[in-house]
Write a protein that holds these residues in place. Structure first.
Motif: not given
Length: 393
Positions: A129-134
């Protein structure tokens, strides 16, 4: 250790109590336990797996069958939720085993993407998994919206309880998922909880009879109007919704809204004193994460004229050596030919596909090994984009 899928009613005494202990104040009150029964129907289409030892539930995880827009294509997405472990069974590999089987099953059923809100981002990065904008929280005074009260705007707004306006709101989110990169929506069995709770107001902006903006909100006892996601597809629609909020100047002291990362509230109006915040911390308030579950997900995506060979390593679901070619304007998994090469983890490829990291950033973060030539090709293939993961699960 036994992993099995729960029947619907079993959640009341197995996964729900574990999730509540992990994510809520505890011990639970009798009233909260009763609320499990009301919540149960909105989970009927979920896939919930549990780890059992000697007949006792040790860990649980669920997947919600959702849909998400990836660079213009709406694809089946598994929303992972309710990952929790018994306090005496932690750090024994139960969550890892559950996630492997859960995502295996969802992938086999055709879910090409998966997303979640992590309890620890580093843990889920190891699962690709990779982070997406909050989303950003925007706070301002309704008094600062005063200029909009004098503005002549095309269109109209309607105001009603969400229970009455749910069908129109749901139809608008269906439009958004077709148009907005990263946007995701719940299946109907889960989404109707918003209608049934009926604990929000709904204001809708229409222009020429077409819905182009919507906001659900409530007003608390402290004089704050608490808005959910400000959903708009047109600047006039946004202005209509803000104009509606301006009419609350004598009723509330503050207004807060959720907006996507590419929204610029500081430019909405002159002299708008606005506070914009996206708080991320290791102990909570983490940004969402997502990943690809199948390489075929990439086939047919809009792409720039790049061509690169990637070796995918260290992943259960994405592996092998593949040539990615975007010279036709759509990404193709080509058969062969010369091209710069790069090594990527699943998180690295997912970061590029979702558009959240530049190839150099992928390399710097250890999510791949990418030389300058390959970086240039990947940059053409996967232009930067800001996904907006609307669904809050």
């Amino acid at each position: 250790m036994l992993i099995r899928r729960l029947a619907a009613e079993e959640r009341l005494t197995t996964s729900f109590p574990l999730q509540a202990y992990a994510f809520e104040a505890s011990p639970l009150s009798g009233e909260r336990v009763e609320a499990f029964h009301r919540y149960l129907p909105y989970n009927r289409g979920n896939r919930t797996l549990v780890v059992e030892e000697d007949g006792e539930t040790q860990a649980a995880a669920s997947a919600i069958p959702m849909r998400q827009n990836l660079r213009g294509r709406v694809l089946p997405m598994a929303g992972v939720a309710g990952v929790a472990t018994h306090p005496l069974a932690r750090r024994r590999g139960h969550v890892r085993a559950l996630l492997h089987q859960l995502l295996d099953e969802m992938r086999d059923e055709g879910h090409q993407l998966t997303a979640l809100h992590p309890f620890r981002a580093g843990f889920y990065e190891r699962f690709g998994y990779v982070g997406l904008p909050r989303t950003r929280t925007v706070r301002f005074s309704p008094a600062d919206l005063d200029p909009l009260l004098r503005a002549e705007l095309p269109g109209e707004v309607t105001w009603e309880r969400i229970g009455a306006g749910y069908a129109g709101y749901r139809a608008f989110t269906e439009c958004c998922v077709r148009e907005r990169h990263g946007f995701a929506i719940f299946p109907e069995f889960r989404a109707v909880g918003l209608r049934d709770r009926d604990d929000r107001w709904l204001v809708t902006a229409r222009i020429d009879g077409t819905t182009m903006g919507a906001l659900t909100y409530r007003i608390d006892d402290d004089g704050e109007l608490l808005g959910d996601d400000l959903l708009t597809t047109d600047p006039y629609a946004r202005a209509l919704l803000l104009q509606f909020l301006a009419r609350h100047v004598d009723q509330v002291d503050r207004i807060s809204l959720q907006v996507p990362a590419d929204e610029l509230p500081e430019l909405w109006l002159t002299d708008l004193a606005v506070h914009v915040e996206a708080r991320v911390s290791r102990s909570g308030s983490l940004a969402p994460m997502a990943r690809l579950l199948a390489l075929d997900t990439l086939a047919g995506l809009p792409a720039g004229p790049g061509r690169v060979r990637v070796e995918l390593v260290g992943d259960r679901w994405l592996a092998g050596n593949h040539l990615l070619d975007g010279t036709t304007g759509q990404l193709e998994l080509a058969a062969g030919g010369p091209a710069p090469s790069a090594t990527l983890t699943a998180a690295g490829l997912s970061a590029l596909a979702y558009g959240v990291l530049d190839p150099v950033e992928v390399d710097v973060r250890g999510l791949g090994s990418i030389g300058p030539d390959a970086a240039a090709e990947l940059r053409r293939l996967f232009p930067r984009a800001l996904p907006y993961l609307f669904a809050d699960f």
